[in-house]
Each structure stands twice: as structure tokens, then as C-alpha cells.
Design an enzyme around this catalytic site. Structure first.
Site, PDB file in Angstrom:
ATOM      1  N   CYS A  10       0.864  -1.173   0.000  1.00  0.00           N
ATOM      2  CA  CYS A  10       0.000   0.000   0.000  1.00  0.00           C
ATOM      3  C   CYS A  10       0.903   1.225   0.000  1.00  0.00           C
ATOM      4  CB  CYS A  10      -0.886  -0.027   1.242  1.00  0.00           C
ATOM      5  SG  CYS A  10      -1.748   1.504   1.586  1.00  0.00           S
ATOM      6  N   ASN A  11       0.657   2.139  -0.895  1.00  0.00           N
ATOM      7  CA  ASN A  11       1.497   3.336  -0.989  1.00  0.00           C
ATOM      8  C   ASN A  11       1.449   4.168   0.291  1.00  0.00           C
ATOM      9  OD1 ASN A  11       2.355   2.690  -3.558  1.00  0.00           O
ATOM     10  ND2 ASN A  11       0.730   3.848  -4.557  1.00  0.00           N
TER      11      ASN A  11
END
Length: 118
Positions: A10-11
Site C-alpha cells: 500500500c502506498n
């Protein structure tokens, strides 16, 4: 020691990890995908910040739900059930020290304002 909850790929999580590592803030990672999340923990967080803040309605998981499912999420009990079933719909990260939520999500200005315990 802080506990950071989320999913690895997940960024937003990457930004949080980078921040914590750069500032030498100790943490343990709880991966929802591998470890799941208890209804009790979700209810505990919801009692502190409200289930609406925990539910990520901006993410692809929420957007991929059919309208009937989205419209059915009208209270904490239903939101907790959905968040347990589809952990990717929980806003990320959730960081806590003990049972105290520190922050939900990643905003660098907010992280800078926190008095982190090292």
C-alpha cells in the site's frame, strides 16, 4: 513500542513506514492480510474515533462493492463486519501505542506534530 496496522503493499503504508524508519520510531507491523483483525480491536478503535473514520470510502475495495452492500453499512456493527471480511477497506495505517490510537492515515504535517515516544 508502536503497533502499525495495515497491509504491506500500500502506498500510504510505505509513506508511513518510511517516515517511522527515517525518524527512528520503533514499531511492530500487524498485517491485516496475514493476521486478520479482531472485531474487538475494530470496536475499540471505533469507540475512540468513530467507525466512519476507520472505513476507507476512497479506496478501490469500497468502490468495487455493489451499491446494495455500500448502502447497508449504516452502523458500527455492520461496518465492523465488513472491515473484518474485507480488511482492505480499513483506512491505513492505524498506529497505536498500547490501546491508544495515535493516528489513522498518513499526513506528514500531522506526523511531524506528534510527540513520538522513542
Amino acid at each position: 513500542m508502536y503497533e502499525i496496522y495495515g497491509i504491506k503493499n500500500c502506498n500510504t503504508m510505505k509513506k508511513a513506514f518510511d517516515y517511522l524508519n527515517a525518524h527512528k520510531i520503533p514499531y511492530e507491523f500487524h498485517d491485516y492480510k496475514k493476521l486478520g483483525i479482531s472485531a474487538e480491536k475494530l470496536k475499540e478503535w471505533a469507540s475512540q474515533v468513530g467507525w466512519e473514520k476507520l472505513l476507507n470510502k476512497q479506496g478501490t475495495t469500497w468502490r468495487s462493492l455493489d451499491e446494495e452492500t455500500k448502502n447497508a453499512i449504516t452502523n458500527e456493527k455492520k461496518a465492523v463486519a465488513l472491515m473484518q471480511e474485507k480488511t482492505s477497506v480499513i483506512k491505513r495505517p492505524v498506529i497505536e501505542l498500547g490501546n491508544e490510537i495515535v493516528i489513522i492515515g498518513f499526513e506528514e504535517n500531522l506526523y511531524n506534530a506528534i510527540h513520538w515516544k522513542h
